[in-house]
Design an enzyme around this catalytic site. Structure first.
Site, PDB file in Angstrom:
ATOM      1  N   CYS A   5       0.833  -1.209   0.000  1.00 22.60           N
ATOM      2  CA  CYS A   5       0.000   0.000   0.000  1.00 22.60           C
ATOM      3  C   CYS A   5       0.866   1.257   0.000  1.00 22.60           C
ATOM      4  O   CYS A   5       1.333   1.700   1.061  1.00 22.60           O
ATOM      5  CB  CYS A   5      -0.936  -0.017   1.212  1.00 22.60           C
ATOM      6  SG  CYS A   5      -1.951   1.466   1.331  1.00 22.60           S
ATOM      7  N   CYS A  36      -0.489   4.128   2.064  1.00 20.86           N
ATOM      8  CA  CYS A  36      -0.296   4.012   3.514  1.00 20.86           C
ATOM      9  C   CYS A  36       1.165   4.271   3.889  1.00 20.86           C
ATOM     10  O   CYS A  36       1.445   4.903   4.898  1.00 20.86           O
ATOM     11  CB  CYS A  36      -0.660   2.605   4.004  1.00 20.86           C
ATOM     12  SG  CYS A  36      -2.116   1.887   3.246  1.00 20.86           S
ATOM     13  N   ASP A  37       2.098   3.755   3.083  1.00 23.52           N
ATOM     14  CA  ASP A  37       3.497   3.719   3.523  1.00 23.52           C
ATOM     15  C   ASP A  37       4.461   4.566   2.698  1.00 23.52           C
ATOM     16  O   ASP A  37       5.625   4.722   3.075  1.00 23.52           O
ATOM     17  CB  ASP A  37       4.002   2.256   3.514  1.00 23.52           C
ATOM     18  CG  ASP A  37       3.163   1.364   4.406  1.00 23.52           C
ATOM     19  OD1 ASP A  37       2.690   1.859   5.448  1.00 23.52           O
ATOM     20  OD2 ASP A  37       2.977   0.182   4.075  1.00 23.52           O
TER      21      ASP A  37
END
Ligand code: FAD
Ligand code: NAP
Length: 313
Positions: free
Chosen positions: A136, A139-140
């Site tokens: 992701c 997300c990261d």
């Protein structure tokens, strides 16, 4: 708290399929209960721009899902933060048990549990998950400011992840096992024009390389699928974007599935192999897997539930 709730329609999942089923189920006066699961809003909450939701040229995925939730609630759906851990479809009413301890009994069920990211399944990938290996970018990606990263895959997700990562990373290498992308042409065009992205064709990940202390990625070893030649690419992050598999854990032993676990539905219908149980969205769709098609199937499922229950009445 342990309690039992009965409903005419239980919707499991809160992606576009689930929320749309909620809107239509509410308008059919079925007073649906929708259980959100551990990813309220579903897959679109882990992306940024959505540019193919009709009527809005560009919207942030999480914002779109907040609006869908509000719409389902406004129509009359009771949205519950819980995750279904078991589902008994052997007799009616069907029984679902949530992690909160609540038992849900239902005259009908719409399964809208969607899909989740696939992994390559190699030991080094597992070892560095959360320590440099991710599925992701939204997300990261932020953690890789100024670093070199690699993305594995050639579909829409891989190309979007690569483009998104250019906001932070110094260089993004897109590693694909062929020299042709599955991604939409418009995304391919953006990829090719982005000076920070370098595609590496005909290569596959062989191993994630890294340090033990602290656990961190230092690079990848990749294999040329034509010549078997190996090469190492230094990088701090590895983003695996090789597709999605249906989230069928609740029903894989009770409902008919095909094509790697997708729930089988009757032609032109969302009806599954058990009367009263319907499936909508990525859990059943191995072809299109789009937000708009999932929403469309959510609508179909709720209309079919309404017909099914009124025929019984
Ligand atoms: P999902 O969105 O997968 O939602 C599944 C829901 O089920 C979740 O809420 C989860 O919590 C819930 N759930 C699962 N198991 C349980 C359980 N046991 N109990 C209770 N709830 C459960 N499509 C587009 O059209 N346009 C795009 O721009 C686009 N971008 C994307 C970007 C990314 C990074 C990804 C991964 C996908 C993208 N897609 C896009 C595809 C789109 O997100 C999916 O097709 C769509 O979200 C599928 O909707 P769904 O309702 O079937 O399920
Ligand atoms: P996908 O379309 O199935 O693509 C998966 C990619 O990963 C393919 O290029 C595939 O290679 C590669 N791959 C699969 N297994 C591999 C392995 N073991 N090793 C190396 N490479 C492997 O999956 P996706 O990109 O996640 O998209 C899923 C669905 O969501 C699609 O329907 C997509 O349209 C939708 N989606 C839409 C948007 C959007 O509309 N903007 C954004 C994201 C996702 P091959 O090509 O060689 O098979």
């Amino acid at each position: 708290m342990t309690e039992t709730r009965h409903t005419r329609l239980l919707i499991i999942g809160s992606g576009p399929a689930g929320y749309t089923a909620g809107v239509y189920g509410s308008r059919a006066m079925l007073e649906p209960i929708l259980v959100q699961g551990i990813q309220p809003g579903g897959q679109l909450t882990i992306t940024t721009e959505v540019e193919n939701w009709p009527g809005i040229a560009e919207v942030q995925g999480p914002d779109l899902m907040i609006d869908m939730e509000a719409h389902a609630k406004a129509a009359g759906t009771e949205v519950i933060a819980d995750h279904i851990s078991s589902l008994d479809l052997s007799k009616r009413p069907f029984t679902a048990v949530g992690d909160t301890g609540t038992t849900y009994t239902a005259d009908s069920v719409i399964l809208a549990t969607g899909a989740q990211a696939k992994w390559l399944g190699m030991e080094s990938e597992e070892k560095f998950k959360g320590f440099g290996v991710s599925a992701c970018a939204t997300c990261d990606g932020f953690f890789y400011r100024g670093d070199d990263v690699v993305v594995i895959g050639g579909g829409n997700t891989a190309v979007e992840e690569a483009l998104f990562l250019t906001k932070f990373a110094n260089k993004v290498t897109l590693i694909h096992r062929r020299d042709e992308l599955r991604a939409e042409k418009i995304l391919q065009d953006r990829l090719m024009k982005n000076p920070k992205i370098e595609p590496l064709w005909f290569h596959q990940l062989d191993e994630v390389l890294g340090d033990e202390d602290p656990l961190s990625v230092t690079g990848v070893r990749v294999k040329n699928v034509k010549t078997d030649e190996m090469q190492e690419i230094p990088c701090k992050g590895v983003f695996v974007a090789i597709g999605h598999a249906p989230s069928n854990e609740l029903v894989k032993d009770t409902l008919e599935t095909h094509m790697g676990g997708y729930v089988v539905t009757a032609p032109d219908s969302t009806a599954t192999s058990i009367p009263g149980v319907f499936a909508a969205g990525d859990i059943t769709d191995h072809i299109y897997r789009q937000a708009v098609t999932s929403a469309g199937m959510g609508c179909m499922a709720a209309l079919e539930v309404e017909r099914f229950l009124s025929e019984e009445d």
